[in-house]
Design an enzyme around this catalytic site. Structure first.
Site, PDB file in Angstrom:
ATOM      1  N   THR A 236       5.922   1.517  14.904  1.00  9.45           N
ATOM      2  CA  THR A 236       7.206   1.739  14.238  1.00  9.45           C
ATOM      3  C   THR A 236       7.288   3.229  13.896  1.00  9.45           C
ATOM      4  OG1 THR A 236       6.852  -0.433  13.273  1.00  9.45           O
ATOM      5  CG2 THR A 236       8.690   0.845  12.386  1.00  9.45           C
TER       6      THR A 236
ATOM      7  N   GLY B 297      -1.328   1.956   4.872  1.00 11.45           N
ATOM      8  CA  GLY B 297      -2.013   2.563   3.728  1.00 11.45           C
ATOM      9  C   GLY B 297      -3.297   3.270   4.135  1.00 11.45           C
ATOM     10  N   ALA B 298      -4.044   2.674   5.062  1.00 12.33           N
ATOM     11  CA  ALA B 298      -5.312   3.275   5.470  1.00 12.33           C
ATOM     12  C   ALA B 298      -5.057   4.601   6.186  1.00 12.33           C
ATOM     13  CB  ALA B 298      -6.064   2.318   6.383  1.00 12.33           C
TER      14      ALA B 298
ATOM     15  N   THR C 215      -7.199  -3.616  -4.205  1.00 15.44           N
ATOM     16  CA  THR C 215      -6.839  -3.704  -2.804  1.00 15.44           C
ATOM     17  C   THR C 215      -5.435  -4.282  -2.657  1.00 15.44           C
ATOM     18  OG1 THR C 215      -7.638  -4.382  -0.636  1.00 15.44           O
ATOM     19  CG2 THR C 215      -8.097  -5.904  -2.437  1.00 15.44           C
TER      20      THR C 215
ATOM     21  N   ASP D  79     -10.768   6.012  -0.366  1.00 17.46           N
ATOM     22  CA  ASP D  79     -10.719   5.621   1.052  1.00 17.46           C
ATOM     23  C   ASP D  79     -10.986   6.828   1.957  1.00 17.46           C
ATOM     24  OD1 ASP D  79     -10.251   2.946   0.637  1.00 17.46           O
ATOM     25  OD2 ASP D  79      -8.072   3.152   0.680  1.00 17.46           O
TER      26      ASP D  79
ATOM     27  N   LYS E  52      -2.276  -1.399  -4.642  1.00 14.94           N
ATOM     28  CA  LYS E  52      -2.757  -0.007  -4.719  1.00 14.94           C
ATOM     29  C   LYS E  52      -1.740   0.963  -5.341  1.00 14.94           C
ATOM     30  CE  LYS E  52      -6.282  -0.087  -1.126  1.00 14.94           C
ATOM     31  NZ  LYS E  52      -6.803   0.581   0.065  1.00 14.94           N
TER      32      LYS E  52
HETATM   33  P1  ATR Z   1      -3.255  -0.873   6.246  1.00 15.05           P
HETATM   34  O1  ATR Z   1      -2.789  -0.657   4.858  1.00 15.05           O
HETATM   35  O2  ATR Z   1      -4.605  -1.500   6.351  1.00 15.05           O
HETATM   36  O3  ATR Z   1      -3.169   0.381   7.078  1.00 15.05           O
HETATM   37  P2  ATR Z   1      -0.764  -1.981   7.309  1.00 15.05           P
HETATM   38  O4  ATR Z   1       0.071  -1.238   6.358  1.00 15.05           O
HETATM   39  O5  ATR Z   1      -0.434  -3.420   7.554  1.00 15.05           O
HETATM   40  O6  ATR Z   1      -2.286  -1.996   6.895  1.00 15.05           O
HETATM   41  O7  ATR Z   1      -0.788  -1.188   8.712  1.00 15.05           O
HETATM   42  C1  ATR Z   1      -1.229  -1.755   9.892  1.00 15.05           C
HETATM   43  C2  ATR Z   1      -1.010  -0.765  11.034  1.00 15.05           C
HETATM   44  O8  ATR Z   1      -1.290  -1.451  12.251  1.00 15.05           O
HETATM   45  C3  ATR Z   1       0.429  -0.283  11.108  1.00 15.05           C
HETATM   46  O9  ATR Z   1       0.422   1.040  11.577  1.00 15.05           O
HETATM   47  C4  ATR Z   1       1.038  -1.231  12.145  1.00 15.05           C
HETATM   48  O10 ATR Z   1       2.136  -0.712  12.832  1.00 15.05           O
HETATM   49  P3  ATR Z   1       3.637  -0.915  12.261  1.00 15.05           P
HETATM   50  O11 ATR Z   1       3.825   0.142  11.239  1.00 15.05           O
HETATM   51  O12 ATR Z   1       4.502  -0.733  13.450  1.00 15.05           O
HETATM   52  O13 ATR Z   1       3.663  -2.306  11.700  1.00 15.05           O
HETATM   53  C5  ATR Z   1      -0.137  -1.361  13.109  1.00 15.05           C
HETATM   54  N1  ATR Z   1      -0.007  -2.551  13.945  1.00 15.05           N
HETATM   55  C6  ATR Z   1      -0.178  -3.828  13.565  1.00 15.05           C
HETATM   56  N2  ATR Z   1       0.044  -4.652  14.620  1.00 15.05           N
HETATM   57  C7  ATR Z   1       0.390  -3.863  15.668  1.00 15.05           C
HETATM   58  C8  ATR Z   1       0.719  -4.103  17.056  1.00 15.05           C
HETATM   59  N3  ATR Z   1       0.763  -5.367  17.550  1.00 15.05           N
HETATM   60  N4  ATR Z   1       1.013  -3.045  17.832  1.00 15.05           N
HETATM   61  C9  ATR Z   1       0.967  -1.787  17.338  1.00 15.05           C
HETATM   62  N5  ATR Z   1       0.643  -1.498  16.077  1.00 15.05           N
HETATM   63  C10 ATR Z   1       0.358  -2.512  15.246  1.00 15.05           C
END
Ligand code: ATR
Length: 471
Positions: A353, A330-331, A260, A301, A264
């Site tokens: 973003t 990543g998810a 995890t 996943d 990864k």
């Molecule tokens: P994972 O691997 O579990 O997908 P991650 O890479 O941290 O975790 O991704 C989290 C997602 O939640 C991202 O798409 C993030 O958006 P950013 O790419 O802009 O960071 C999104 N996310 C987290 N907090 C957010 C918020 N307050 N508003 C909108 N999107 C958010």
């Protein structure tokens, strides 16, 4: 066969539990320190010292439990002919680790079995432990973090908690843990009539941090429920030490790992070969040691996501129309690949973003259209599947603000978040008349292929497991 382990060690007890051996545990009180001192004065060899201590423990219990088989064991750490005991103080620990740093020491593990007060069998295993060079600052940080845990351990470390202290090891996991289960099982199998005991297989989840992982609970449940000889633990590995530590863990006997955050991508690069889904996702969450010794990487996943949808909603049709995926981490990457492979014709990808979403789309497929975070509601009339792959809506995180008024009531809505089990997004979708699927099933299903590969049994995902993981 009445079996007693003459030890109060939780680790040794866990090994017998892992081997599915029904044993009693008794704590022999012997004067280890004085026995060791007199043996050292007699210039006894380290293996004889460990063996004698194991004997004293077994004999003491055996005398009071005639007819029972009693296992006694002892482990000592030897460096440059000197026996290292438990560190008396943080300063003594610093001195020990400074001496062991960059050097190879030996762990001598003695095992004996007694019956009717007499020895029946004995075995001594020797592991060669090469510690990497550890700086003085690193030792100080280690002592600050681990002193209460390690003050009762010879050498001042627990290999299973900080294997990254080592650069290589020659030995077997169970010998290092202090009980030589392989030869013990061979002995027991010769002396009992029932089904032979199997040597426990080993797997673990690797991450940094790792304490939050639900995987040990889940795999532990499957092992117990199916009475499989095996153990599954969580191991914290700092990113810098990933490759060396994983290589070493495979060498000491692990069959594989779940991987995890943040390992990864490194896990994929570490493997000798990979499944096409892992290659396409660009990350691995499962490592498997094949019979050939080669390490294969997989990413389950997307499989977990899809199986969860299929198991909860058989009416869902991927080709009915476009999907909306929120998030670009990543998810989200694994889900995009899985949706496209399932036959979803087009995906709207929306992330706070935008550039991150654009990179992902460029990497995966031109069937993905990136839209602005503010435009997510605009595509709702057009989509048949909505997936939240952001962290929004999770306990402790801000809510996901999206108005579902224009969402097609035939759409399916799913959230990867499982704490809370039903997010506001799912509640709103249910009110709208949509099918909803919660995220917990994805977590449970993604563990299935790894478990099957390591332990040779395909486990069931059921309500009992779900309830266990949610508690
Ligand atoms: P994972 O691997 O579990 O997908 P991650 O890479 O941290 O975790 O991704 C989290 C997602 O939640 C991202 O798409 C993030 O958006 P950013 O790419 O802009 O960071 C999104 N996310 C987290 N907090 C957010 C918020 N307050 N508003 C909108 N999107 C958010």
């Amino acid at each position: 066969m009445d079996l007693i382990l003459a030890s109060q060690s939780i680790t040794r007890r866990r090994i017998l539990d892992a081997a599915r051996i029904d044993a009693r545990f008794m704590s022999p009180k012997i004067d280890e320190e004085n026995i060791t001192k007199s043996l050292i004065a007699d210039q006894a060899l380290p293996r004889d010292i460990a063996d004698t201590l194991a004997e004293h423990k077994a004999l003491k219990i055996s005398r009071k439990n005639l007819d029972s088989l009693v296992i006694g064991c002892d482990q000592i750490l030897v460096f440059e002919g000197e026996i290292f005991g438990k560190p008396a103080s943080p300063e003594a620990l610093k001195d020990m680790l400074s001496r062991l740093s960059g050097q190879t020491h030996r762990l001598v593990t003695a095992n004996v079995i007694y019956k009717d007060g007499k020895p029946m069998w004995r075995h001594v295993a020797i592991c060669h432990m090469s510690m990497r060079t550890i700086t003085s600052t690193e030792i100080d940080a280690y002592i600050d973090a681990h002193w209460p845990d390690v003050k009762h351990s010879a050498g001042g470390y627990h290999f299973e908690r900080t294997p990254d202290l080592f650069s290589s090891v020659r030995g077997n996991w169970f010998d290092i843990m202090g009980l030589s289960i392989d030869p013990i099982l061979r002995f027991l199998n010769q002396h009992q009539a029932g089904n032979p005991f199997q040597i426990p297989r080993l797997a673990a989840v690797l991450g940094h941090p790792i304490a939050q992982s639900k995987s040990p609970l889940m795999h532990g449940h499957w092992l117990k429920k199916n009475q499989i000889s095996g153990d599954y633990i969580a191991i914290d590995i700092p990113p810098m030490r990933f490759n060396t530590t994983v290589r070493m863990l495979f060498d000491v006997g692990f069959s594989g790992f779940n991987v995890t955050i943040p390992h990864k991508e490194q896990a994929l690069a570490f493997a000798d070969d990979m499944t096409s889904r892992a290659r396409r996702i660009g990350a691995a969450n499962t490592l498997i040691k094949r019979d050939s010794g080669k390490i294969s990487a997989d990413n389950t996943d997307g499989y977990g996501f899809m199986t969860n949808l299929a198991s909860q909603n058989s009416a869902w049709n991927p080709s009915a129309g476009p999907s909306l995926v929120l998030g670009a981490g990543g998810a989200a990457r694994a889900i995009l690949v899985a949706l496209l492979e399932a036959g979803v014709p087009k995906i709207y990808l929306c992330n706070r973003t935008r550039a991150r979403a654009e990179d992902l789309a460029a990497d995966i497929s031109d069937c993905i259209e990136v839209i602005d975070w503010e435009d997510k509601q605009g595509v709702l009339p057009d989509v048949f599947t909505v997936v939240n792959a952001t962290s929004l809506g999770m306990i402790g995180k801000p809510p996901l603000e999206i108005d579902l008024t224009n969402l097609n009531p035939d759409a399916l809505v799913t959230d990867l978040i499982y704490a809370p089990l039903e997010t506001q997004l799912l509640k709103d979708a249910r009110t709208r008349g949509c099918e909803v699927v919660s995220g917990i099933g994805m977590l449970l299903h993604q563990g299935v292929p790894g478990f099957e590969a390591w332990f040779g049994h395909r486990p069931a995902v059921d309500e009992e497991l779900e309830a266990l993981v949610l508690t």
